[in-house]
Design a protein around this motif. Structure first.
Motif, PDB file in Angstrom:
ATOM      1  N   PRO A 121      30.675  41.832  33.479  1.00 45.68           N
ATOM      2  CA  PRO A 121      30.997  41.588  35.036  1.00 45.68           C
ATOM      3  C   PRO A 121      31.969  42.878  35.444  1.00 45.68           C
ATOM      4  N   ASN A 122      31.997  42.673  36.801  1.00 50.93           N
ATOM      5  CA  ASN A 122      32.790  43.786  37.290  1.00 50.93           C
ATOM      6  C   ASN A 122      32.033  45.175  37.210  1.00 50.93           C
ATOM      7  N   TRP A 200      27.077  35.305  34.064  1.00 52.50           N
ATOM      8  CA  TRP A 200      27.675  35.387  35.459  1.00 52.50           C
ATOM      9  C   TRP A 200      28.889  34.509  35.695  1.00 52.50           C
ATOM     10  N   GLU A 203      32.037  36.078  37.110  1.00 51.38           N
ATOM     11  CA  GLU A 203      31.831  36.632  38.764  1.00 51.38           C
ATOM     12  C   GLU A 203      32.079  35.226  39.601  1.00 51.38           C
ATOM     13  N   HIS A 206      35.448  34.570  39.890  1.00 46.26           N
ATOM     14  CA  HIS A 206      36.054  35.268  41.032  1.00 46.26           C
ATOM     15  C   HIS A 206      36.127  35.014  42.269  1.00 46.26           C
ATOM     16  N   CYS A 207      34.985  34.198  42.522  1.00 45.55           N
ATOM     17  CA  CYS A 207      34.636  33.418  43.928  1.00 45.55           C
ATOM     18  C   CYS A 207      35.878  32.557  44.379  1.00 45.55           C
ATOM     19  N   ALA A 232      31.585  38.345  45.017  1.00 45.43           N
ATOM     20  CA  ALA A 232      32.031  37.976  43.619  1.00 45.43           C
ATOM     21  C   ALA A 232      32.304  39.202  42.852  1.00 45.43           C
ATOM     22  N   ASN A 233      31.343  40.176  43.249  1.00 42.03           N
ATOM     23  CA  ASN A 233      31.488  41.887  42.674  1.00 42.03           C
ATOM     24  C   ASN A 233      31.454  42.572  43.678  1.00 42.03           C
TER      25      ASN A 233
END
Length: 309
Positions: A121-122, A200, A203, A206-207, A232-233
């Motif tokens: 991710p990221n 996923w 991500e 992160h939301c 999210a990203n």
């Protein structure tokens, strides 16, 4: 070429502005801001100062390379998120010195495969933009090979109000509710992604750091059967995704409603268009929201040799 006054050190907070400026000048098809750089570097769960290096000469920043190793992969995988050298210092070996040092550290840590940019991710981008010819030539010289093509799509946000009431009523008649995720939904949302879309999961997590939470869910019998996210990203850059629906619940309009809810939120933030990155189902987005392919990338990677002790 030797550089008597050049030295390499890890990225420091004071470097954020000059490094962002260097990247922005070196990547004309991207807009690199200090905020974006901080999110990609210091906010990465696998951030490692030994892999994020600045080249300094005469007190001036002349080069930068940002690597990351993801230990959750087996074997461990590595990436270069970004790299750049000041225009007047290119082809003098600075980028090679940065790559040599970072690749050696990666090899000692068990990294066997290194890719460019797509560090889920990221991640920064789904790969290398083919227009960055100098970067592609440099990577090829170091043994990196180009692979599959990937695309981003762009969706105009001002051409619709993204109303979903009628579609949601039809789904409700089938026992499916569409909701914005709340704090209490964290566990079941992550359980769903771990089961069906494990890559996923970070991500989606992160939301829940955003306000409001940038995640919409489809729920049936108290179970999550689909989700769609934004911010999210690359938060604040109008990036949509990821999105996924349970394999047995597809073709019922769930994804279309989730998508439009996210687009409505992005429009409310003041964005004129949304970026849908690393798209698989191009035809779906063309039909569901009028998106069109706006950018292409190519995957780039190589295998690292294990460092001999």
């Amino acid at each position: 070429m030797r550089h008597p006054g050049l030295y390499i050190r890890p990225l420091e907070p004071r470097d954020i502005v000059p490094v962002a400026r260097l990247l922005d000048e070196s990547l004309p098809h991207d807009r690199v801001t200090p905020r974006w750089l901080k999110e990609k570097a210091f906010a990465d769960p696998d951030y490692d100062s030994a892999l994020t290096l600045c080249a300094i000469d005469g007190g001036n920043l002349v080069g930068f390379a940002h690597g990351v190793a993801r230990p959750l992969h087996a074997p461990v995988r590595g990436w270069f998120k970004w790299f750049a050298v000041a225009a007047h210092r290119r082809r003098t070996g600075i980028a090679s010195r940065l790559f040599d040092r970072i690749e050696r550290v990666m090899a000692r840590r068990g990294v066997r495969s290194v890719s460019i940019a797509d560090s889920v991710p990221n991640y920064t981008m789904p790969g290398v933009d083919p227009r960055y010819l100098e970067a592609r030539a440099f990577l090829a010289q170091r043994g990196y090979a180009e692979g599959e093509e990937r695309v981003n799509m762009t969706c105009p946000l001002t051409t619709s109000d993204w109303e979903t009431g009628d579609q949601e009523d039809r789904l409700a008649a089938q026992g499916i509710r569409i909701i914005r995720a709340g704090r209490k939904d964290l566990s079941r949302a992550l359980q769903f992604t771990r089961t069906w879309f494990p890559s996923w999961t970070p991500e989606v997590a992160h939301c829940f750091l955003r306000e409001p939470i940038s995640l919409h869910l489809a729920v049936e019998d108290a179970c999550v059967i689909g989700f769609a996210a934004y911010d999210a990203n690359n938060p604040g850059m109008a990036w949509f995704g990821p999105m996924g629906t349970h394999p047995e619940k597809r073709a019922r309009g769930v994804g279309s409603v989730l998508l439009k809810r996210c687009l409505r939120d992005l429009a409310a933030q003041g964005h004129a268009e949304a970026i849908i990155p690393w798209v698989g189902p191009v035809a779906f987005y063309e039909k569901a929201c009028g998106a069109a392919i706006s950018r292409t990338f190519v995957s780039v990677s190589k295998q690292l040799m294990a460092e001999r002790g």
